[in-house]
Motif scaffolding. Structure first.
Motif, PDB file in Angstrom:
ATOM      1  N   CYS A 102      49.542  17.548  85.906  1.00  0.00           N
ATOM      2  CA  CYS A 102      48.671  17.239  85.585  1.00  0.00           C
ATOM      3  C   CYS A 102      47.916  16.467  86.147  1.00  0.00           C
ATOM      4  CB  CYS A 102      49.068  16.454  84.763  1.00  0.00           C
ATOM      5  SG  CYS A 102      50.699  16.544  83.351  1.00  0.00           S
ATOM      6  N   TRP A 103      48.291  15.521  86.992  1.00  0.00           N
ATOM      7  CA  TRP A 103      46.533  15.012  87.956  1.00  0.00           C
ATOM      8  C   TRP A 103      46.455  15.898  88.830  1.00  0.00           C
ATOM      9  CZ3 TRP A 103      45.422  10.440  87.630  1.00  0.00           C
ATOM     10  CH2 TRP A 103      46.781   9.752  86.203  1.00  0.00           C
ATOM     11  N   TYR A 104      46.464  17.697  89.252  1.00  0.00           N
ATOM     12  CA  TYR A 104      45.987  18.109  89.804  1.00  0.00           C
ATOM     13  C   TYR A 104      44.965  19.024  88.836  1.00  0.00           C
ATOM     14  CZ  TYR A 104      48.426  17.935  93.987  1.00  0.00           C
ATOM     15  OH  TYR A 104      49.887  18.121  94.462  1.00  0.00           O
ATOM     16  N   GLN A 105      45.520  18.957  87.654  1.00  0.00           N
ATOM     17  CA  GLN A 105      44.095  19.595  86.307  1.00  0.00           C
ATOM     18  C   GLN A 105      43.434  18.668  86.125  1.00  0.00           C
ATOM     19  OE1 GLN A 105      47.019  21.848  83.277  1.00  0.00           O
ATOM     20  NE2 GLN A 105      48.228  21.517  84.038  1.00  0.00           N
ATOM     21  N   ARG A 106      43.632  17.670  86.430  1.00  0.00           N
ATOM     22  CA  ARG A 106      42.641  16.302  85.742  1.00  0.00           C
ATOM     23  C   ARG A 106      41.550  16.402  87.070  1.00  0.00           C
ATOM     24  NH1 ARG A 106      45.448  11.018  83.898  1.00  0.00           N
ATOM     25  NH2 ARG A 106      46.162  11.729  81.697  1.00  0.00           N
ATOM     26  N   ILE A 107      42.420  16.709  88.106  1.00  0.00           N
ATOM     27  CA  ILE A 107      41.158  16.652  89.866  1.00  0.00           C
ATOM     28  C   ILE A 107      40.782  17.452  89.119  1.00  0.00           C
ATOM     29  CG2 ILE A 107      41.235  17.195  91.859  1.00  0.00           C
ATOM     30  CD1 ILE A 107      43.861  15.905  91.934  1.00  0.00           C
ATOM     31  N   PHE A 108      40.833  18.950  88.903  1.00  0.00           N
ATOM     32  CA  PHE A 108      39.297  19.900  88.247  1.00  0.00           C
ATOM     33  C   PHE A 108      38.488  20.135  87.102  1.00  0.00           C
ATOM     34  CE2 PHE A 108      42.864  22.197  91.480  1.00  0.00           C
ATOM     35  CZ  PHE A 108      41.278  22.471  92.552  1.00  0.00           C
ATOM     36  N   MET A 109      39.683  18.915  86.220  1.00  0.00           N
ATOM     37  CA  MET A 109      38.471  18.889  84.804  1.00  0.00           C
ATOM     38  C   MET A 109      37.761  18.313  84.620  1.00  0.00           C
ATOM     39  SD  MET A 109      38.343  19.636  81.910  1.00  0.00           S
ATOM     40  CE  MET A 109      39.181  21.201  81.624  1.00  0.00           C
TER      41      MET A 109
ATOM     42  N   TYR B   9      52.545  25.468  81.984  1.00  0.00           N
ATOM     43  CA  TYR B   9      53.300  26.467  80.734  1.00  0.00           C
ATOM     44  C   TYR B   9      53.946  26.762  81.111  1.00  0.00           C
ATOM     45  CZ  TYR B   9      52.244  27.999  76.421  1.00  0.00           C
ATOM     46  OH  TYR B   9      52.544  28.296  74.980  1.00  0.00           O
ATOM     47  N   ALA B  10      53.450  28.025  82.286  1.00  0.00           N
ATOM     48  CA  ALA B  10      55.434  28.726  82.699  1.00  0.00           C
ATOM     49  C   ALA B  10      56.367  28.169  82.745  1.00  0.00           C
ATOM     50  CB  ALA B  10      54.519  29.418  84.104  1.00  0.00           C
TER      51      ALA B  10
ATOM     52  N   ASN C  33      54.558  19.218  71.579  1.00  0.00           N
ATOM     53  CA  ASN C  33      54.931  20.703  71.225  1.00  0.00           C
ATOM     54  C   ASN C  33      54.620  21.154  69.699  1.00  0.00           C
ATOM     55  OD1 ASN C  33      55.616  23.262  71.723  1.00  0.00           O
ATOM     56  ND2 ASN C  33      57.605  22.949  71.475  1.00  0.00           N
ATOM     57  N   TYR C  34      53.048  21.181  69.927  1.00  0.00           N
ATOM     58  CA  TYR C  34      52.455  21.289  68.578  1.00  0.00           C
ATOM     59  C   TYR C  34      53.520  23.003  68.005  1.00  0.00           C
ATOM     60  CZ  TYR C  34      49.823  17.241  68.988  1.00  0.00           C
ATOM     61  OH  TYR C  34      49.656  16.214  69.568  1.00  0.00           O
ATOM     62  N   PHE C  35      53.431  23.047  66.839  1.00  0.00           N
ATOM     63  CA  PHE C  35      53.191  24.608  66.171  1.00  0.00           C
ATOM     64  C   PHE C  35      54.418  25.097  67.476  1.00  0.00           C
ATOM     65  CE2 PHE C  35      49.078  23.290  65.137  1.00  0.00           C
ATOM     66  CZ  PHE C  35      49.465  22.991  64.063  1.00  0.00           C
ATOM     67  N   GLY C  36      55.099  24.931  67.845  1.00  0.00           N
ATOM     68  CA  GLY C  36      56.339  25.520  69.026  1.00  0.00           C
ATOM     69  C   GLY C  36      55.661  25.955  70.377  1.00  0.00           C
ATOM     70  N   PHE C  37      54.667  26.112  69.807  1.00  0.00           N
ATOM     71  CA  PHE C  37      53.880  26.425  71.991  1.00  0.00           C
ATOM     72  C   PHE C  37      52.641  25.350  72.320  1.00  0.00           C
ATOM     73  CE2 PHE C  37      51.020  28.489  67.820  1.00  0.00           C
ATOM     74  CZ  PHE C  37      49.679  28.562  69.113  1.00  0.00           C
ATOM     75  N   VAL C  38      51.928  24.954  71.263  1.00  0.00           N
ATOM     76  CA  VAL C  38      50.825  24.051  71.846  1.00  0.00           C
ATOM     77  C   VAL C  38      51.270  22.994  72.541  1.00  0.00           C
ATOM     78  CG1 VAL C  38      48.427  22.905  71.418  1.00  0.00           C
ATOM     79  CG2 VAL C  38      50.308  24.807  69.953  1.00  0.00           C
ATOM     80  N   THR C  39      51.689  23.189  73.458  1.00  0.00           N
ATOM     81  CA  THR C  39      51.791  21.571  74.831  1.00  0.00           C
ATOM     82  C   THR C  39      50.577  21.751  75.748  1.00  0.00           C
ATOM     83  OG1 THR C  39      52.306  23.124  76.414  1.00  0.00           O
ATOM     84  CG2 THR C  39      53.870  22.467  75.295  1.00  0.00           C
ATOM     85  N   ILE C  40      50.521  20.148  76.160  1.00  0.00           N
ATOM     86  CA  ILE C  40      49.342  19.294  77.144  1.00  0.00           C
ATOM     87  C   ILE C  40      48.702  20.238  77.649  1.00  0.00           C
ATOM     88  CG2 ILE C  40      48.601  17.840  78.107  1.00  0.00           C
ATOM     89  CD1 ILE C  40      50.898  15.901  76.631  1.00  0.00           C
ATOM     90  N   ALA C  41      49.282  21.275  78.104  1.00  0.00           N
ATOM     91  CA  ALA C  41      49.099  22.124  79.539  1.00  0.00           C
ATOM     92  C   ALA C  41      48.599  23.588  78.960  1.00  0.00           C
ATOM     93  CB  ALA C  41      50.345  22.350  80.420  1.00  0.00           C
TER      94      ALA C  41
ATOM     95  N   VAL D   4      43.464  26.545  77.291  1.00  0.00           N
ATOM     96  CA  VAL D   4      42.511  26.857  76.526  1.00  0.00           C
ATOM     97  C   VAL D   4      41.233  26.085  77.084  1.00  0.00           C
ATOM     98  CG1 VAL D   4      41.641  27.041  74.409  1.00  0.00           C
ATOM     99  CG2 VAL D   4      44.144  26.685  75.147  1.00  0.00           C
ATOM    100  N   ALA D   5      41.030  24.331  77.560  1.00  0.00           N
ATOM    101  CA  ALA D   5      39.774  24.263  77.910  1.00  0.00           C
ATOM    102  C   ALA D   5      39.033  25.076  78.911  1.00  0.00           C
ATOM    103  CB  ALA D   5      40.188  22.491  78.005  1.00  0.00           C
ATOM    104  N   PHE D   6      40.442  25.268  80.256  1.00  0.00           N
ATOM    105  CA  PHE D   6      39.479  25.739  81.299  1.00  0.00           C
ATOM    106  C   PHE D   6      39.153  26.857  81.306  1.00  0.00           C
ATOM    107  CE2 PHE D   6      41.727  22.591  83.863  1.00  0.00           C
ATOM    108  CZ  PHE D   6      41.394  21.845  84.492  1.00  0.00           C
TER     109      PHE D   6
END
Length: 140
Positions: A40-47, A84-85, A110-118, A123-125
């Protein structure tokens, strides 16, 4: 619609996506008090920097931002896909997370069984990368 106008819309859209993603990240960590894992921290570094550089590019209508922001979105998206994997594929070996005590395969939401923060970050990236892919530099 001129190339300049189309570029401005695409860059502004990418900027809006980066703002929403960054706001969501800050909401989950500062309001919901969820501790980010190492990926999550690495993703933040890029976002997070995308908010600033896409905002500046939107203000100046600078299509050259594609050179800098597109690689950041692609690398961040790759990290999100790995994350996500790790969360969703059984038997996928989790990344050794040494920087934080939180394992990278934990699913806070874990919204709808597949929507996680990752997944939301992926999706945003992806949206940012697609928007920037269609930005074309104007020829003099």
């Amino acid at each position: 619609m001129s190339t300049r106008d189309r570029n401005l819309l695409l860059i502004a859209f990418a900027w809006l996506v980066a703002i929403v993603a960054t706001s969501g990240s800050l909401y989950y960590s500062n309001v919901r008090h969820l501790i980010p894992c190492e990926l999550c921290w690495y993703q933040r570094i890029f976002m997070y920097p995308l908010v600033l550089i896409l905002g500046i590019a939107t203000f100046f209508g600078d299509a050259r931002i594609r050179r800098y922001a597109l690689p950041m979105a692609l690398v961040g998206g790759s990290i999100s896909a790995l994350h996500y994997a790790e969360q969703k594929i059984p038997g996928f070996k989790p990344t050794a997370c040494a920087a934080t005590p939180i394992p990278c395969n934990i699913e806070y939401v874990n919204y709808f069984g597949f929507v996680t923060i990752a997944f939301m970050a992926l999706v945003a990236f992806t949206l940012i990368a697609l928007a920037l892919f269609f930005v074309r530099e104007e020829r003099p």
